[in-house]
Design a protein around this motif. Sequence first.
Motif, short mmCIF file in Angstrom:
data_model
loop_
_atom_site.label_atom_id
_atom_site.label_comp_id
_atom_site.label_asym_id
_atom_site.label_seq_id
_atom_site.Cartn_x
_atom_site.Cartn_y
_atom_site.Cartn_z
N ASP A 147 0.86 -1.19 0.00
CA ASP A 147 0.00 0.00 0.00
C ASP A 147 0.89 1.24 0.00
O ASP A 147 2.11 1.14 -0.19
N ASP A 148 0.30 2.40 0.21
CA ASP A 148 1.09 3.64 0.15
C ASP A 148 2.03 3.80 1.34
O ASP A 148 2.88 4.69 1.33
N LYS A 149 1.91 2.92 2.33
CA LYS A 149 2.80 2.99 3.50
C LYS A 149 4.01 2.07 3.35
O LYS A 149 4.95 2.13 4.14
N PHE A 150 3.97 1.20 2.35
CA PHE A 150 5.07 0.24 2.18
C PHE A 150 6.33 0.94 1.68
O PHE A 150 6.29 1.71 0.73
N ILE A 151 7.44 0.67 2.35
CA ILE A 151 8.74 1.23 1.98
C ILE A 151 9.70 0.08 1.70
O ILE A 151 9.79 -0.88 2.49
N GLU A 173 -6.73 2.40 -6.65
CA GLU A 173 -5.69 2.78 -5.69
C GLU A 173 -4.46 1.89 -5.81
O GLU A 173 -3.31 2.36 -5.70
N HIS A 177 -0.66 3.16 -6.44
CA HIS A 177 0.49 2.90 -5.57
C HIS A 177 1.65 2.32 -6.38
O HIS A 177 2.82 2.70 -6.18
#
Length: 382
Positions: A147-151, A173, A177
């Motif tokens: 998701d958009d929090k994955f680094i 979405e 991403h």
Amino acid sequence: MNIKQIQRNKDVINECEDLEYLDKFDSYPVFMGCVNQPIKDDILIDMQWGISKNSGIIQLSSLLPLDVLYSEDHGAGVVGTMWLDHHKEFAKFIQKQSPQSILEIGGSHGILSREYKKMNDIDWTILEPNPVPAADVDAVFIKGFFDDKFIFNGEIDAIVHSHVFEHVYYPNEFITHISNFLEEGQKLIFSFPNMEQMLKRKYTNCINFEHTVLLTEPYVDYLLSKHGFREVDKEYFQDDHSIFYSYIKDSTVDTISLPNGLYEHNKKMYLDYIEYHKQLINDLNIKIHNTSDDQNIYLFGAHVFAQSLIEFGLDTSRIICLLDNDKNKQSKRLYGTSMFVESPEILREVSKPIVILKAGVYNSEISSDILNNINSDTIFWE
């Protein structure tokens, strides 16, 4: 257990609030796998479908929390010759795109990475909420969701996913991403079920609590182009199993429009699917009723295949047990039902056993194995 569902009231393609009620299944099992727990602990929730008048997309209206839906692995895509063939062919398709380092989203068992590395040993990282590495898999696993929090701190030039896109709650979405994650010129390569053919052929594993959107080729073309991906290659695996796609990040690409008539087309497909199963169950129940008591009847597929037939009203009172080739399911109970699972080997000494088989694209593989290797007198109701 009281579960707070996620309400999805907008069309997932264009975010229009125009969903029309289509159909509902009352008290459907929330998990497709097999368990050892008491039946009283199973969770059953209504499964309601809607269709967008604007885009024609068919989607589930109320969604299960991901930690409930994927509380454990249910073994899909691991057992069977066809799945191994799929992974091998998809690995060849990936190799044609010449990636140098891959991040795979939702790799589960890692078999795809194992098959690819037999041809080209590159760095391969798998992001997966429930990792269950198969034998001889040496990919690096990261437990989690994309998701958009994955680094990710590693170096990659391609994202790969296999039979993941159909599980995504918000496809728009998800592609956003991926587009934000990849740099211009980097690659997106994925395998995706041929959902149009699956629904046309009345396969019960097409749409359900896990596959909550009927994503067919026009929607894939639209979404990927909308988010700056240019199609490079496309192949079909079988005529009713999977489609392989290869894209490159290209911000200059034009958006491909959705064709007219998807609402009417998809609605007819779905209603035909429902009517087919109502008639099928009626016919099967008549056959069961008219079969002599000394003839054994079995149901194949300890998965959504069996759950769906039971939800449509299949009479299970004469069915001895479920059959499944997955050893991890055998001697367990299929979630949401009272039925236990055995190996097809139990048919070996049974006189002319009857097996109800509605396992979609896998029917031929399953019936051939039983007839050739276990009991040639087996009668299949397909």
